[in-house]
Design an enzyme around this catalytic site. Structure first.
Site, mmCIF file in Angstrom:
data_model
loop_
_atom_site.group_PDB
_atom_site.id
_atom_site.type_symbol
_atom_site.label_atom_id
_atom_site.label_comp_id
_atom_site.label_asym_id
_atom_site.label_seq_id
_atom_site.Cartn_x
_atom_site.Cartn_y
_atom_site.Cartn_z
ATOM 1 N N ASP A 32 0.783 -1.184 0.055
ATOM 2 C CA ASP A 32 0.148 -0.195 0.017
ATOM 3 C C ASP A 32 0.844 1.282 -0.040
ATOM 4 O OD1 ASP A 32 -3.140 0.439 0.956
ATOM 5 O OD2 ASP A 32 -1.866 2.225 1.141
ATOM 6 N N HIS A 99 -10.371 -4.949 -3.672
ATOM 7 C CA HIS A 99 -8.972 -5.397 -3.352
ATOM 8 C C HIS A 99 -9.012 -5.735 -1.617
ATOM 9 C CE1 HIS A 99 -9.789 -1.125 -2.657
ATOM 10 N NE2 HIS A 99 -9.044 -1.217 -1.357
ATOM 11 N N HIS A 101 -6.993 -5.959 1.960
ATOM 12 C CA HIS A 101 -5.851 -5.486 2.857
ATOM 13 C C HIS A 101 -5.194 -6.458 3.608
ATOM 14 C CE1 HIS A 101 -6.877 -0.903 2.162
ATOM 15 N NE2 HIS A 101 -7.831 -1.381 1.745
HETATM 16 P P1 5GP Z 1 -9.721 1.247 0.245
HETATM 17 O O1 5GP Z 1 -10.049 2.575 1.190
HETATM 18 O O2 5GP Z 1 -10.411 1.596 -1.013
HETATM 19 O O3 5GP Z 1 -10.149 -0.048 0.814
HETATM 20 O O4 5GP Z 1 -8.347 1.285 0.202
HETATM 21 C C1 5GP Z 1 -7.563 1.866 -1.036
HETATM 22 C C2 5GP Z 1 -6.180 1.783 -0.687
HETATM 23 O O5 5GP Z 1 -5.184 1.917 -1.747
HETATM 24 C C3 5GP Z 1 -5.509 2.686 0.370
HETATM 25 O O6 5GP Z 1 -4.913 2.240 1.500
HETATM 26 C C4 5GP Z 1 -4.532 3.578 -0.333
HETATM 27 O O7 5GP Z 1 -3.375 3.878 0.389
HETATM 28 C C5 5GP Z 1 -4.023 2.620 -1.621
HETATM 29 N N1 5GP Z 1 -3.698 3.136 -2.813
HETATM 30 C C6 5GP Z 1 -4.457 4.117 -3.474
HETATM 31 N N2 5GP Z 1 -3.719 4.344 -4.584
HETATM 32 C C7 5GP Z 1 -2.572 3.613 -4.759
HETATM 33 C C8 5GP Z 1 -1.651 3.536 -5.711
HETATM 34 O O8 5GP Z 1 -1.526 4.036 -6.790
HETATM 35 N N3 5GP Z 1 -0.697 2.416 -5.260
HETATM 36 C C9 5GP Z 1 -0.680 1.856 -4.165
HETATM 37 N N4 5GP Z 1 0.331 0.896 -3.988
HETATM 38 N N5 5GP Z 1 -1.558 1.952 -3.442
HETATM 39 C C10 5GP Z 1 -2.763 2.783 -3.369
#
Ligand code: 5GP
Ligand code: ZN
Length: 114
Positions: A32, A99, A101
């Site tokens: 992340d 996705h 985590h």
């Molecule tokens: P969500 O809140 O949608 O479950 O989490 C999205 C996650 O994707 C966040 O923890 C954010 O830091 C991560 N993220 C967003 N854009 C990118 C990216 O371009 N590369 C990586 N490696 N992580 C990302």
């Protein structure tokens, strides 16, 4: 269908380079960009699925879960870890491409803030 404006589709296709920790025919894993624990890895389906709400493909579901467990082992999380799938608005999902985590490397706090 890959979405051109979807960040994880762009990483999946290689249009945006990223270091993949793991990859098979169905999924890949990346760290992340804003880690919230010493280990914070995202396990992502290669094809565009908006969220867990839309996931019906049991093969893909199995691949995601197996990859998450494998990452946890590879990262040495024998003391414990957590798997999170933020889903849709109330689940706090920010990136609309499914996705998981994988979080660990320290004692994690409460599962939910009130
Ligand atoms: P969500 O809140 O949608 O479950 O989490 C999205 C996650 O994707 C966040 O923890 C954010 O830091 C991560 N993220 C967003 N854009 C990118 C990216 O371009 N590369 C990586 N490696 N992580 C990302
Ligand atoms: Zn996508």
């Amino acid at each position: 269908m890959a979405a051109n404006d979807c960040i994880f589709c762009q990483i999946s296709s290689g249009a945006i380079p990223a270091q993949k920790l793991f990859e098979d025919g169905h999924v890949f894993a990346i760290r992340d960009i804003r880690p919230q624990a010493p280990v914070h890895v995202l396990v992502i389906p290669k094809r565009h699925v908006p969220s867990l709400w839309e996931l019906e493909d049991e093969t893909l579901a199995g691949a995601l879960l197996a990859a998450a467990a494998r990452i946890a082992r590879d990262e040495g999380l024998a003391e414990g870890w957590r798997l999170i799938a933020n889903t849709r608005e109330h689940g706090g999902q920010e990136v609309p491409h499914l996705h998981l985590h994988v979080l660990g490397g320290r004692k994690l706090g409460r599962m939910l803030e009130r």
